[in-house]
Design a protein around this motif. Structure first.
Motif, mmCIF file in Angstrom:
data_model
loop_
_atom_site.group_PDB
_atom_site.id
_atom_site.type_symbol
_atom_site.label_atom_id
_atom_site.label_comp_id
_atom_site.label_asym_id
_atom_site.label_seq_id
_atom_site.Cartn_x
_atom_site.Cartn_y
_atom_site.Cartn_z
ATOM 1 N N ASP A 1 0.832 -1.202 0.000
ATOM 2 C CA ASP A 1 0.000 0.000 0.000
ATOM 3 C C ASP A 1 0.867 1.252 0.000
ATOM 4 N N LEU A 2 1.920 1.249 0.800
ATOM 5 C CA LEU A 2 2.814 2.401 0.887
ATOM 6 C C LEU A 2 3.587 2.612 -0.420
ATOM 7 N N GLN A 3 4.054 1.512 -1.031
ATOM 8 C CA GLN A 3 4.810 1.637 -2.284
ATOM 9 C C GLN A 3 3.915 2.139 -3.414
ATOM 10 N N ILE A 4 2.700 1.591 -3.499
ATOM 11 C CA ILE A 4 1.772 1.997 -4.561
ATOM 12 C C ILE A 4 1.381 3.456 -4.405
ATOM 13 N N ASP A 5 1.113 3.864 -3.174
ATOM 14 C CA ASP A 5 0.753 5.261 -2.927
ATOM 15 C C ASP A 5 1.861 6.201 -3.398
ATOM 16 N N ASP A 6 3.090 5.837 -3.115
ATOM 17 C CA ASP A 6 4.220 6.669 -3.524
ATOM 18 C C ASP A 6 4.348 6.708 -5.042
ATOM 19 N N LEU A 7 4.169 5.562 -5.696
ATOM 20 C CA LEU A 7 4.273 5.497 -7.151
ATOM 21 C C LEU A 7 3.202 6.370 -7.823
ATOM 22 N N LEU A 8 1.972 6.262 -7.337
ATOM 23 C CA LEU A 8 0.878 6.996 -7.963
ATOM 24 C C LEU A 8 0.955 8.494 -7.700
ATOM 25 N N ARG A 9 1.552 8.879 -6.588
ATOM 26 C CA ARG A 9 1.692 10.309 -6.301
ATOM 27 C C ARG A 9 2.775 10.947 -7.152
ATOM 28 N N THR A 10 3.733 10.150 -7.624
ATOM 29 C CA THR A 10 4.862 10.717 -8.367
ATOM 30 C C THR A 10 4.850 10.389 -9.850
ATOM 31 N N ALA A 11 3.969 9.458 -10.282
ATOM 32 C CA ALA A 11 4.026 8.999 -11.672
ATOM 33 C C ALA A 11 3.149 9.777 -12.635
ATOM 34 N N GLY A 12 2.306 10.692 -12.147
ATOM 35 C CA GLY A 12 1.458 11.458 -13.046
ATOM 36 C C GLY A 12 0.194 10.681 -13.409
ATOM 37 N N PRO A 13 -0.419 10.981 -14.578
ATOM 38 C CA PRO A 13 -1.665 10.326 -14.977
ATOM 39 C C PRO A 13 -1.497 8.812 -15.056
ATOM 40 N N SER A 14 -2.563 8.071 -14.723
ATOM 41 C CA SER A 14 -2.479 6.615 -14.738
ATOM 42 C C SER A 14 -2.514 6.084 -16.157
ATOM 43 N N TRP A 15 -1.926 4.895 -16.352
ATOM 44 C CA TRP A 15 -1.919 4.263 -17.662
ATOM 45 C C TRP A 15 -3.343 3.906 -18.085
ATOM 46 N N GLY A 16 -4.137 3.421 -17.124
ATOM 47 C CA GLY A 16 -5.496 3.028 -17.457
ATOM 48 C C GLY A 16 -6.321 4.172 -18.005
ATOM 49 N N ASP A 17 -6.207 5.340 -17.379
ATOM 50 C CA ASP A 17 -6.935 6.506 -17.864
ATOM 51 C C ASP A 17 -6.465 6.907 -19.257
ATOM 52 N N ALA A 18 -5.143 6.855 -19.471
ATOM 53 C CA ALA A 18 -4.589 7.213 -20.777
ATOM 54 C C ALA A 18 -5.040 6.221 -21.841
ATOM 55 N N ARG A 19 -5.097 4.950 -21.475
ATOM 56 C CA ARG A 19 -5.529 3.913 -22.436
ATOM 57 C C ARG A 19 -6.983 4.101 -22.814
ATOM 58 N N ARG A 20 -7.828 4.395 -21.843
ATOM 59 C CA ARG A 20 -9.242 4.624 -22.145
ATOM 60 C C ARG A 20 -9.429 5.886 -22.967
ATOM 61 N N GLY A 21 -8.593 6.905 -22.710
ATOM 62 C CA GLY A 21 -8.667 8.124 -23.499
ATOM 63 C C GLY A 21 -8.361 7.862 -24.957
ATOM 64 N N ALA A 22 -7.342 7.021 -25.208
ATOM 65 C CA ALA A 22 -6.977 6.683 -26.582
ATOM 66 C C ALA A 22 -8.094 5.887 -27.258
ATOM 67 N N ALA A 23 -8.751 5.013 -26.492
ATOM 68 C CA ALA A 23 -9.859 4.229 -27.047
ATOM 69 C C ALA A 23 -11.024 5.138 -27.431
ATOM 70 N N LEU A 24 -11.316 6.121 -26.591
ATOM 71 C CA LEU A 24 -12.387 7.076 -26.905
ATOM 72 C C LEU A 24 -12.017 7.944 -28.095
ATOM 73 N N GLY A 25 -10.731 8.316 -28.188
ATOM 74 C CA GLY A 25 -10.272 9.103 -29.328
ATOM 75 C C GLY A 25 -10.461 8.341 -30.626
#
Length: 224
Positions: free
Chosen positions: A103-127
């Motif tokens: 939980d601690l590692q994931i929280d740190d990764l998501l706070r520093t990695a920017g937009p999630s891959w899943g959101d970006a992938r769905r955005g490309a699918a909608l595009g």
């Protein structure tokens, strides 16, 4: 999922995440003497995934399903990968201490990695959906029925103006930045198609647009 893998050390054992917080579950389960399939087949796991999808879809249009949380990959870094919102539930099955650590590692990764891959992938699918709709309307306006190759070639055009190759790409292997670039090119293309711009002119327009976006990325900014 993005291809960038980040290894961590947990009590001398290697634990791999990707930069979007997905956990390489197969690898760590073996280190605990367990199998991912045994956990995945539990009725409590299925119930948890259903609840997770249901709650994440609140106020949205049902964009999450059970298949969005567990991915199996072959080849390099192959195995079962778990969505960050599912990874801790799996880790708790292995060990409470390991779950807290995850939980601690994931929280740190998501706070520093920017937009999630899943959101970006769905955005490309909608595009891409927007491009297909624009193509279909354009064909209908000219009294023609859209054909499958029209949509395939348009996807390849997007790839060509980005990579220089008129060919398909496996979007599951693209990074967040690459997916965002695809989405922006698709949005631009759908507008150009709707305007009735000829193919050659549209290609030149997209090429110039993508190059300007790539220059911004290389300069360290976001394409906005």
């Amino acid at each position: 999922m993005t291809a960038r893998i980040i290894p961590f050390d947990y009590n001398g054992q290697q634990v791999r995440f990707n930069c979007d917080g997905w956990l390489h579950a197969t690898e760590i389960a073996e280190q605990f003497g367990k199998r991912v399939n045994d956990w995945a087949s539990l009725s409590s796991t299925a119930s948890y995934i259903e609840a997770l999808a249901r709650n994440l879809n609140t106020g949205k249009s049902g964009i999450y399903s059970a298949s969005d949380f567990i991915k199996t990959k072959r080849g390099k870094h192959g195995g079962t990968w778990l969505h960050p919102k599912l990874a801790v539930a799996f880790a708790r099955w292995l060990s409470d201490d390991f779950a807290v650590w995850c939980d601690l590692q994931i929280d740190d990764l998501l706070r520093t990695a920017g937009p999630s891959w899943g959101d970006a992938r769905r955005g490309a699918a909608l595009g891409y959906r927007a491009v297909c709709d624009a193509l279909a309307l354009n064909c209908e306006a000219r009294g023609k029925a859209p054909q499958r190759h029209h949509f395939i070639n348009e996807a390849r055009l997007i790839n060509e103006v980005i990579t220089g190759a008129f060919a398909g790409r496996d979007r599951e292997q693209l990074s967040v930045a690459e997916l965002e670039l695809v989405t922006l090119a698709e949005m631009r293309d759908s507008v150009l198609i709707a305007s009735g711009m000829a193919y050659a002119e549209r290609k030149a327009n997209l090429l110039g647009y993508v190059r300007s976006l790539q220059t911004k990325y290389l300069a360290g900014g976001r394409a906005a």
